[in-house]
Design an enzyme around this catalytic site. Structure first.
Site, mmCIF file in Angstrom:
data_model
loop_
_atom_site.group_PDB
_atom_site.id
_atom_site.type_symbol
_atom_site.label_atom_id
_atom_site.label_comp_id
_atom_site.label_asym_id
_atom_site.label_seq_id
_atom_site.Cartn_x
_atom_site.Cartn_y
_atom_site.Cartn_z
ATOM 1 N N GLN A 267 0.929 -1.228 0.121
ATOM 2 C CA GLN A 267 0.082 -0.009 0.009
ATOM 3 C C GLN A 267 0.893 0.995 -0.080
ATOM 4 O O GLN A 267 1.231 1.693 1.065
ATOM 5 C CB GLN A 267 -1.155 -0.070 1.289
ATOM 6 C CG GLN A 267 -1.802 -1.337 1.302
ATOM 7 C CD GLN A 267 -2.669 -1.441 0.089
ATOM 8 O OE1 GLN A 267 -3.385 -0.535 -0.239
ATOM 9 N NE2 GLN A 267 -2.993 -2.851 -0.573
ATOM 10 N N ARG B 179 -4.582 4.755 3.280
ATOM 11 C CA ARG B 179 -3.694 5.188 2.144
ATOM 12 C C ARG B 179 -4.146 4.430 0.909
ATOM 13 O O ARG B 179 -4.652 3.303 1.079
ATOM 14 C CB ARG B 179 -2.022 5.226 2.379
ATOM 15 C CG ARG B 179 -1.835 3.887 2.553
ATOM 16 C CD ARG B 179 -0.535 3.689 3.266
ATOM 17 N NE ARG B 179 0.722 4.877 2.818
ATOM 18 C CZ ARG B 179 0.968 5.855 3.157
ATOM 19 N NH1 ARG B 179 0.638 6.277 4.451
ATOM 20 N NH2 ARG B 179 1.922 6.809 2.628
ATOM 21 N N ALA C 27 -11.782 3.160 3.070
ATOM 22 C CA ALA C 27 -10.684 2.241 2.399
ATOM 23 C C ALA C 27 -9.779 2.881 1.458
ATOM 24 O O ALA C 27 -10.238 4.109 0.783
ATOM 25 C CB ALA C 27 -11.500 0.948 1.829
ATOM 26 N N HIS C 28 -8.824 2.032 0.886
ATOM 27 C CA HIS C 28 -7.791 2.596 0.237
ATOM 28 C C HIS C 28 -8.356 2.875 -1.134
ATOM 29 O O HIS C 28 -9.350 2.503 -1.915
ATOM 30 C CB HIS C 28 -6.776 1.628 -0.075
ATOM 31 C CG HIS C 28 -7.526 0.205 -0.497
ATOM 32 N ND1 HIS C 28 -6.392 -0.796 -0.647
ATOM 33 C CD2 HIS C 28 -8.438 -0.368 -0.206
ATOM 34 C CE1 HIS C 28 -6.892 -2.009 -1.000
ATOM 35 N NE2 HIS C 28 -8.115 -1.751 -0.978
ATOM 36 N N ASN C 29 -7.949 4.211 -1.806
ATOM 37 C CA ASN C 29 -8.488 4.517 -3.103
ATOM 38 C C ASN C 29 -9.769 4.910 -3.240
ATOM 39 O O ASN C 29 -10.216 5.214 -4.336
ATOM 40 C CB ASN C 29 -7.983 3.388 -4.072
ATOM 41 C CG ASN C 29 -6.606 3.201 -4.512
ATOM 42 O OD1 ASN C 29 -6.140 2.309 -3.722
ATOM 43 N ND2 ASN C 29 -6.062 3.856 -5.254
#
Lengths: 350, 350, 350
Positions: free
Chosen positions: A200, A220, A241-243
């Site tokens: 990540q 991230r 969450a990520h993205n």
């Protein structure tokens, strides 16, 4: 206890640019709701809906709409926007909020390469290499600011918040205690019965005027960035969450969850404990009811409810159908009897 | 490892005011469930329901109800309330819990105006101006106690908890790690496309004997107080919004959410992941099932289930109706055929 | 900013043991998704499904499956497992993650009886009596490690995590910021209108290769241990209650909740915001959909959905039935008219 501030109705009306009806010398010390107000409190009538409740309130002073000609037992101040005006009064009368003085507390652990001119770094805070903290930004006790973070001006980062490396914050961002920004996203590849970690290595970008609740987590990105648009407000205990990509001026109420790479337009509102699945996209102005789970894309303006989410109108029809079901079953039972009766003569004919 | 404490069945029975049946010299070192117990463990039979499971347990000693005349392979101690008795035994045999010694740790950051006589302030804790911490209260490592907070006696505030300014805690309050008390409520006015912050200038009052779980967030009131009634227990990761009023002796299981100004009576029980919407009021003794969302007021004693919540009985009827639906549809299909058949002769008549 | 690392397609292919098709001198500096990639990025085609999207990508280099013979505008590197390969590339190109140098930071508060040879203890961390921290394990800023904890090698415990006394961690365990391990379970006996605390004197055992998300809470057992099996991954804001037993290699997505003594087999997958009730057992490979609540036991391989959870297939049938309900009601209405018509001649006969 801080000294109690008190204001008289006259100067209050003047400061609010309002028109006073009644005794200018009546003094109040604090703001209270209509129900809780005592004679030393100022309360407010947001709209005419609240006039009756205001009449039975014990408030010492009322802030009311400009077109409100009702007579009250207490002085009333007519203003164009009572909801906004009472916020001003709250600020004038409030006890002070805990702040951090400009400068670096001697118990903070600060890397010599960090830049913090005009910033306020509290006790036991940690600021790592290459981080930049803007003027008048308050880093409260126990906060961690990772390497190469860039934090704008006039932010407030409350106690024990963790902001991991390379996070970018705009100006006037507020983050409440124990929130976590920039932890690894939850990404694994399943190979030979094991979950292998996907690195990540992306970052988090939080734009101007965002507010983030206590104990909320914003991961991230795997690559690129997780982005929170300007003016968006996120409540406590939320999961981003990520993205994830969130537009501007959204309102995300407590305990909502956004799955990886979910995308929200501007002015999206999500009720408590609702969620949006991985990779799902919802447009501008979408309203998601409490406890709803959105599992597919929806366009601008959609109003959603249910698990999985459907259009509000469709949800209501379904609910109504289920509610009326016993009635239809009764009619079916009656009809079976009628058909039984119809068949009998036929049979006797046979 | 701490030294292992061991007790023999005889002294154990005596200390429990119980009646021993069997070998008084049998020694045990710890408490275990019937399933996990080995010969060096004491286990318990809460009620006669558990007698059969107890017979196949390998426990070295059993604590059983006073009216339990069963014969076991091991010594049994008859007591009036085995569930309460075994808690006592657990306390006697447990390894020590991490504590904080009375006094102020040299790494704590304490304002000279704070009053902490007889309190225990741990490493890296921060206590700000005018705060009061009662005798025998433990402030663990990394805790933040804001200005003018008043914390009672015999409290335990676990590591990294944040208690913001002007929060009041009663006596014997326990707060688990990383909880946040007194962060700003989530309140905004929507004007010209933007969310403008409503000042959150109220406070939080937590009464005696309340326990608050890890990573739980309790917001301060907009004005007035958010109140948690005496004896109420709140689990991990719960959200208590601004101006919530919770009565005494409630049980709020993990991840529940209470919306702004929600009001709960006494002895309310909420299952995991359930929620109550803004401004909703529920009476005394209300039971809310797991995952339920309560969206309107309910009176004392209501038992609720569903999204939105309805009375338990109504929910069960609805579920049963839906479950039996395929059967009714089959009957409808059959009936259509019967009517088809009835119509044919008529048509041939035509 | 860290210096930008750049790699050419040729050496990249070599290092990946791949076959390069195209210009070996093309240089890239980072990994990006097909959609976000610019000419200085390497992207990847996990399977042939993504070939079309890859053709419109602006990526400078593509990592593709070994059997992918498509022609792209940019150099392509054929490898046996592109998803795994691109993770490698991400690691090579990533900016450094914040680490803790081996040794004890001078601002850490460490008990002289703790053993930490070869470990890295960060600023303001607290390590208490008798704790053991393994070689190369990183204890980040503000972490609390309670007495008698045993932490393995190569772990990363991120900032402000709290690990209470007697917790055991295996090797390579990662815990993200603000998580709480080993707080008291939520257990009370209800006597005379009051909730009396059941002592929570057990512990937590976390096996090798477990990863635990930010702001997640894992409670210690009442007696015995709460256990997280090797290789299991737990996302942010999850609740693991006392005495839960989780098998190996499970995937528990964000905001899930496991009630007290719930038991999960191996390779269980739980979607976001789902839950399992107290004492419920689910077998190996069970799949629990997002928002589901599992209220009774299910065997190996069950696929569950709904509140309360039922088998996926049954849930889908129920949903389909409800969706088609208006159609059946229309047929019923039509049938009522037909029976009306059938009855009329009979009546006229009468």
């Amino acid at each position: 206890m801080a000294d109690v501030i008190s204001m008289a109705a006259g100067p209050l009306a003047e400061r609010l640019n309002g028109r006073l009806v009644g005794d200018a010398s009546r003094k109040i010390t604090h703001v209270a709701t209509l129900e809780n107000a005592t004679v030393d409190a100022v309360s407010w009538v947001g709209s005419k809906t609240f006039v009756e409740r205001a009449k039975s309130s014990e408030a010492g002073v009322l802030v009311v709409p400009a077109d409100c000609d009702e007579t009250f037992d207490c002085p009333a101040i007519q203003v164009s926007d009572p909801d906004i005006a009472i916020c001003e009064v709250q600020r004038w009368l409030a006890d002070p909020v805990d702040g951090v003085p400009v400068g670096v507390d001697p118990t903070a652990v600060v890397d010599p390469t960090a830049k913090m001119e005009g910033a306020a770094i509290g006790p036991r805070a940690v600021v790592r290499a290459g981080a930049v903290v803007g003027a008048r930004t308050q880093i409260h006790a126990g906060v961690y600011v990772g390497s190469e973070c860039v934090i704008g001006e006039d932010c407030v980062i409350w106690c024990n918040v963790v902001v991991r490396e390379r996070t970018t914050l705009g100006n006037r961002v507020v983050i409440h205690p124990n929130a976590t920004i920039g932890a690894d996203g939850f990404g694994y590849l399943f190979r030979e019965g094991l979950h292998k970690k996907i690195p990540q290595t992306g970052a988090v970008v939080i734009e101007d005027d965002v507010e983030i609740g206590a104990n909320t987590a914003i991961d991230r990105a795997r690559t690129g960035v997780t982005r929170i648009g300007a003016g968006t407000k996120i409540d406590n205990l939320c999961q981003i969450a990520h993205n994830v990509q969130i537009g501007a001026d959204c309102m995300l109420v407590s305990q909502i969850a956004l799955g990886g790479s979910a995308t929200l337009g501007h002015h999206v509102v999500m009720g408590g404990q609702s969620g949006i699945s991985d990779h799902v996209q919802v447009g501008n102005g979408v309203l998601v009811a409490a406890k709803t789970t959105v599992m597919k894309n929806f366009p601008d303006g959609a109003q959603l409810r249910g698990i999985p989410a459907v259009d509000n109108a469709r949800f209501s029809r379904q609910q109504a159908t289920v509610r009326r079901l016993p009635m239809w079953i009764d009619r079916l039972k009656a009809l079976i009897k009628r058909v039984d009766a119809l068949e009998k003569p036929n049979r006797s004919d046979g």
